[in-house]
Scaffold this motif. Sequence first.
Motif, PDB file in Angstrom:
ATOM      1  N   PHE A 131       8.456   6.803 -17.451  1.00 15.54           N
ATOM      2  CA  PHE A 131       8.270   5.512 -16.876  1.00 15.54           C
ATOM      3  C   PHE A 131       8.205   5.483 -15.589  1.00 15.54           C
ATOM      4  CE2 PHE A 131      12.895   5.059 -17.437  1.00 15.54           C
ATOM      5  CZ  PHE A 131      13.157   5.049 -15.978  1.00 15.54           C
ATOM      6  N   ALA A 132       7.874   4.621 -14.905  1.00 16.26           N
ATOM      7  CA  ALA A 132       8.130   4.417 -13.395  1.00 16.26           C
ATOM      8  C   ALA A 132       8.327   2.695 -13.219  1.00 16.26           C
ATOM      9  CB  ALA A 132       6.776   4.847 -12.523  1.00 16.26           C
ATOM     10  N   ILE A 133       9.408   2.695 -12.231  1.00 16.29           N
ATOM     11  CA  ILE A 133       9.797   1.489 -11.841  1.00 16.29           C
ATOM     12  C   ILE A 133       9.653   1.293 -10.423  1.00 16.29           C
ATOM     13  CG2 ILE A 133      11.962   0.112 -11.466  1.00 16.29           C
ATOM     14  CD1 ILE A 133      13.407   1.391 -13.753  1.00 16.29           C
ATOM     15  N   GLY A 134       8.979   0.102  -9.858  1.00 15.16           N
ATOM     16  CA  GLY A 134       8.763  -0.029  -8.572  1.00 15.16           C
ATOM     17  C   GLY A 134       9.959  -0.815  -8.295  1.00 15.16           C
ATOM     18  N   ARG A 178       0.891  -1.089   0.123  1.00 13.78           N
ATOM     19  CA  ARG A 178      -0.029  -0.071  -0.053  1.00 13.78           C
ATOM     20  C   ARG A 178       0.971   1.216  -0.114  1.00 13.78           C
ATOM     21  NH1 ARG A 178      -5.286  -1.929   3.433  1.00 13.78           N
ATOM     22  NH2 ARG A 178      -5.926  -3.420   1.835  1.00 13.78           N
ATOM     23  N   GLU A 179       1.949   1.058   0.540  1.00 10.82           N
ATOM     24  CA  GLU A 179       3.019   2.153   0.229  1.00 10.82           C
ATOM     25  C   GLU A 179       4.096   1.425  -0.278  1.00 10.82           C
ATOM     26  OE1 GLU A 179       5.533   5.626   2.647  1.00 10.82           O
ATOM     27  OE2 GLU A 179       5.087   3.861   3.913  1.00 10.82           O
ATOM     28  N   PHE A 180       4.635   2.136  -1.437  1.00  9.58           N
ATOM     29  CA  PHE A 180       5.804   1.516  -2.137  1.00  9.58           C
ATOM     30  C   PHE A 180       6.581   2.748  -2.798  1.00  9.58           C
ATOM     31  CE2 PHE A 180       4.025   2.034  -6.256  1.00  9.58           C
ATOM     32  CZ  PHE A 180       2.641   2.142  -6.251  1.00  9.58           C
ATOM     33  N   ARG A 181       7.866   2.275  -3.374  1.00 10.57           N
ATOM     34  CA  ARG A 181       8.583   3.242  -3.877  1.00 10.57           C
ATOM     35  C   ARG A 181       8.579   3.191  -5.381  1.00 10.57           C
ATOM     36  NH1 ARG A 181       9.672   2.186   0.818  1.00 10.57           N
ATOM     37  NH2 ARG A 181      10.442   3.887   2.238  1.00 10.57           N
ATOM     38  N   GLN A 182       8.725   4.412  -6.018  1.00  9.15           N
ATOM     39  CA  GLN A 182       8.948   4.374  -7.544  1.00  9.15           C
ATOM     40  C   GLN A 182      10.272   5.250  -7.929  1.00  9.15           C
ATOM     41  OE1 GLN A 182       5.491   5.605  -9.611  1.00  9.15           O
ATOM     42  NE2 GLN A 182       4.591   3.219  -9.521  1.00  9.15           N
ATOM     43  N   PHE A 183      10.912   4.743  -8.693  1.00  6.35           N
ATOM     44  CA  PHE A 183      11.811   5.647  -9.551  1.00  6.35           C
ATOM     45  C   PHE A 183      11.319   5.872 -11.044  1.00  6.35           C
ATOM     46  CE2 PHE A 183      15.427   4.776 -12.702  1.00  6.35           C
ATOM     47  CZ  PHE A 183      15.680   6.220 -12.997  1.00  6.35           C
ATOM     48  N   GLY A 184      11.249   7.150 -11.263  1.00 12.22           N
ATOM     49  CA  GLY A 184      10.399   7.374 -12.581  1.00 12.22           C
ATOM     50  C   GLY A 184      11.249   8.592 -13.206  1.00 12.22           C
ATOM     51  N   GLY A 227       8.539  -2.416 -14.106  1.00 15.60           N
ATOM     52  CA  GLY A 227       8.425  -0.917 -14.710  1.00 15.60           C
ATOM     53  C   GLY A 227       7.600  -0.906 -15.890  1.00 15.60           C
ATOM     54  N   ALA A 228       7.047   0.200 -16.096  1.00 20.23           N
ATOM     55  CA  ALA A 228       6.373   0.562 -16.956  1.00 20.23           C
ATOM     56  C   ALA A 228       5.965   1.961 -17.498  1.00 20.23           C
ATOM     57  CB  ALA A 228       4.775   0.012 -16.775  1.00 20.23           C
ATOM     58  N   GLY A 229       5.477   1.988 -18.555  1.00 17.18           N
ATOM     59  CA  GLY A 229       5.528   3.643 -18.985  1.00 17.18           C
ATOM     60  C   GLY A 229       4.799   3.925 -20.438  1.00 17.18           C
ATOM     61  N   GLY A 230       5.195   5.232 -20.816  1.00 17.89           N
ATOM     62  CA  GLY A 230       4.263   5.466 -22.148  1.00 17.89           C
ATOM     63  C   GLY A 230       4.496   7.011 -22.606  1.00 17.89           C
ATOM     64  N   ARG A 231       3.956   7.346 -23.610  1.00 19.05           N
ATOM     65  CA  ARG A 231       4.054   8.651 -23.951  1.00 19.05           C
ATOM     66  C   ARG A 231       2.583   9.226 -23.780  1.00 19.05           C
ATOM     67  NH1 ARG A 231       5.990  12.259 -27.174  1.00 19.05           N
ATOM     68  NH2 ARG A 231       7.889  11.177 -27.301  1.00 19.05           N
ATOM     69  N   TYR A 232       2.648  10.551 -23.462  1.00 22.34           N
ATOM     70  CA  TYR A 232       1.184  11.003 -23.189  1.00 22.34           C
ATOM     71  C   TYR A 232       1.316  12.595 -23.601  1.00 22.34           C
ATOM     72  CZ  TYR A 232       4.696  12.442 -19.636  1.00 22.34           C
ATOM     73  OH  TYR A 232       5.744  12.889 -18.456  1.00 22.34           O
ATOM     74  N   ASN A 233       0.696  12.518 -24.768  1.00 18.58           N
ATOM     75  CA  ASN A 233       0.741  13.751 -25.685  1.00 18.58           C
ATOM     76  C   ASN A 233      -0.141  14.833 -25.101  1.00 18.58           C
ATOM     77  OD1 ASN A 233       3.062  13.224 -26.736  1.00 18.58           O
ATOM     78  ND2 ASN A 233       2.437  12.506 -28.719  1.00 18.58           N
ATOM     79  N   HIS A 234      -1.247  14.416 -24.574  1.00 20.58           N
ATOM     80  CA  HIS A 234      -2.432  15.434 -24.108  1.00 20.58           C
ATOM     81  C   HIS A 234      -2.498  15.729 -22.519  1.00 20.58           C
ATOM     82  CE1 HIS A 234      -3.426  14.874 -28.479  1.00 20.58           C
ATOM     83  NE2 HIS A 234      -3.432  13.613 -27.974  1.00 20.58           N
ATOM     84  N   LEU A 235      -1.560  14.895 -21.927  1.00 18.81           N
ATOM     85  CA  LEU A 235      -1.769  15.018 -20.364  1.00 18.81           C
ATOM     86  C   LEU A 235      -1.432  16.646 -19.956  1.00 18.81           C
ATOM     87  CD1 LEU A 235      -2.359  13.816 -17.722  1.00 18.81           C
ATOM     88  CD2 LEU A 235       0.206  12.982 -17.761  1.00 18.81           C
TER      89      LEU A 235
END
Length: 439
Positions: free
Chosen positions: A317-320, A134-140, A295-303
């Motif tokens: 991207f973000a890595i757990g 429920r609490e975890f760390r990400q590098f992104g 880890g996962a991610g992608g392109r977000y051209n409208h965010l």
Amino acid sequence: MDKIGKILNGVDIMIQKPKGTYDLFGENAEKVIYLKKIIEALMDKYNYKYFETPIFETSELFHRGVGETTDIVNKETYDFKDRGDRNLTLRPEGTAGIVRSFIENKLYTLSMPVKAWYFGPMFRYERPQAGRYREFRQFGVEAFGSNDPMMDAEVISIIVNFFKLLGLKGIKVNINSLGDKESRENYRTALLDYFKPYINDLCEDCRNRYEKNPLRILDCKVDSDKDIMKNAPKLTDYLNEESKEHLARVKTYLDSMNIDYVVNPGIVRGLDYYTHTVFEVEANIKGFGSQNVLGAGGRYNHLVENIGGPSVPGVGFAIGIERLMLALEAENINLTEEKNIDVYAFSQGLNDNSYLMNIVNMIRLNGFNVEMDYLNRNMKNNFKKADKLKAKYIIIIGSTEVENNILTVKNNETLEEFKIKKEEIIDFLDSKLGDINEN
Ligand code: ATP
Ligand code: MG
């Protein structure tokens, strides 16, 4: 069980950590510090800059940023009201906060691209299990301002090279394209037509997704094994020319960096904001649990635009970190560096330890790691402690030393003993340890 028991007014009160959280200390804490160091050095090489945004944000940010139809926003957020009646949310992910910061600080007025990285805790109300907390760390990372497929490929290469640097071998890179707005719209129509006759065979969540965001049906964990899922139209068949060209370029650039990947049309990602490239890097290690996406991610051209900024493309991207640590463990990769103490210092037979405190303080300020005796141990136990700490030198202070201003110093390996004037101790340690510590 790590419970703290306390009897208060006859009532047994147990204070425990909240479900799904953990305490970071000891070897795991060392590992996290080590990973962060590697990440800092790596990010320097790519010229990404460190960002830290608040751990809580207005709830509205995540509704607009992550998306109303995502599991994260629908089921997993920690929402609360503060004493000023504001709706706040503990951040479930890092991108929305960075994008808000990019807009609020007008970073879009800078020369593009703006390349950011972050490292910190995220919060999601999920069912805790191995690799899911429920609490975890990400590098992104987030890179703003370029729609060029070079940027998509660079971002993917960071994950791959990070894992390579750590020595992690069993990884698999899956990429896919969600296409641009037009392609997604065409695909959406196709999905609605396809699922219409099967609507009653879908889970309740998916029936909801059918109304609001049919793409999410493909990301469902309940229905994923059903044939209707497997035979669903593939997004790749609905990409327009521009989207196809973007994906082709990303592939070319990954090839040019010798990065292995597979195009996997099943990757749609749980967040609403993606366009074009999406990717997941999974642990491909025998016996690794089912939480295998590292880890996962992608392109977000409208965010950026959706959150109220100008039209600026982005990719990230973000890595757990916890899952990464489990993967490293599964491959027996040891992250902790052996840390030796330079000097262990103690006094014998003194009531006042001012002299010891003064020496230790001075040596520390001159760049050496020093530990000392706080427990009034006898000679034998002090030597034992020094050995346990793998101290290279031992300094012993008694009344003679204080009177003459001459320190007794012992090489803890050869057991050779030196008498060193107090004002020459730094020179002495420099000559003995200086070179080692400069590495
Ligand atoms: P999953 O499908 O496993 O729930 P996700 O798609 O929700 O993952 P992202 O939002 O893309 O995950 O987050 C990026 C990475 O963060 C994941 O690949 C994973 O390594 C890690 N992560 C996500 N949720 C958790 C969690 N609850 N506990 C630990 N790590 C997590
Ligand atoms: Mg999730």
